[in-house]
Design an enzyme around this catalytic site. Structure first.
Site, PDB file in Angstrom:
ATOM      1  N   HIS A  48      42.324  31.846  35.726  1.00  0.00           N
ATOM      2  CA  HIS A  48      41.663  31.898  34.433  1.00  0.00           C
ATOM      3  C   HIS A  48      40.437  30.980  34.441  1.00  0.00           C
ATOM      4  CE1 HIS A  48      44.462  28.378  33.764  1.00  0.00           C
ATOM      5  NE2 HIS A  48      43.334  27.869  33.314  1.00  0.00           N
ATOM      6  N   ALA A  49      39.616  31.145  33.419  1.00  0.00           N
ATOM      7  CA  ALA A  49      38.520  30.206  33.137  1.00  0.00           C
ATOM      8  C   ALA A  49      38.704  29.715  31.708  1.00  0.00           C
ATOM      9  CB  ALA A  49      37.169  30.910  33.291  1.00  0.00           C
TER      10      ALA A  49
END
Ligand code: TYD
Length: 141
Positions: A48-49
C-alpha cells in the site's frame, strides 16, 4: 533514489545498545508507534501507499527488506541495523518481505491510524501519482 537511511542517535556503551529518537530526528511529530513481529519469511506485508502519512521504520532486531516505489523509481533496502531508520514519505508504495524469524520492525508515524489515508491498489497509486500536479516529472509517466 526513493529514500535514504538515516543514522539514529546511538548511545551504545560497554553495557549494550541504546538508541534515542526525538521528533527532530525524524522530521515530524510522532503521533503513533506500532511494531510488527513474528512474520513468516514467505509473507509480504505492506502492499500500500499513504496519501499523507509519513513514517520511519527501524528493524529493532533481525532483518527485513523494503521495496519502495515513488511512481518513477523502485528501490530495495535491507533493514538490519537498529541504529538506522528508513524514512518513508507520503505517496510511496511499499512492500516488506524476507522477514527473519527474529525481526521486530518498529514504525514511527506522523498521524493516528486512518484507513482513508491508505491506497491499497497499485493501479490506483499510479493513477494518483500521475494526477499529482505538484511534480511535473510525474505527469509524463
Ligand atoms: P496494515 O497497515 O495493512 O499492515 P501491513 O502494512 O504491515 O501489512 O495493517 C494491518 C491491519 O491492522 C489493518 O486492518 C489495519 C490495522 N491497523 C490498525 O488498526 N492500526 C494501525 O496503527 C495499523 C498500522 C494497522
Amino acid at each position: 533514489m526513493v529514500t535514504d537511511l538515516i543514522d539514529l542517535k546511538a548511545l551504545d556503551d560497554e553495557r549494550g545498545g541504546l538508541v534515542a529518537i526525538e521528533e527532530f530526528d525524524v522530521g515530524f511529530e510522532i503521533k503513533r508507534v506500532y511494531f510488527i513481529f513474528g512474520t513468516q519469511p514467505e509473507v509480504i506485508r505492506g502492499l500500500h501507499a499513504h496519501r499523507e502519512l509519513k513514517q520511519v521504520a527501524i528493524a529493532l532486531s533481525g532483518r527485513c527488506t523494503f521495496l519502495l516505489d515513488d511512481g518513477r523509481e523502485r528501490q530495495t533496502v535491507v533493514l538490519d541495523d537498529p541504529h538506522r531508520g528508513l524514512p518513508i514519505k507520503s505517496m510511496i508504495w511499499r512492500e516488506m518481505s524476507d522477514f527473519s524469524p527474529d525481526c521486530v520492525l518498529l514504525v514511527l508515524a506522523s498521524e493516528p491510524y486512518d484507513e482513508a489515508d491508505y491506497i491499497r491498489s497499485y493501479e490506483e497509486f499510479r493513477e494518483a501519482i500521475t494526477a499529482t500536479p505538484s511534480d511535473p516529472c510525474r505527469a509524463t509517466i
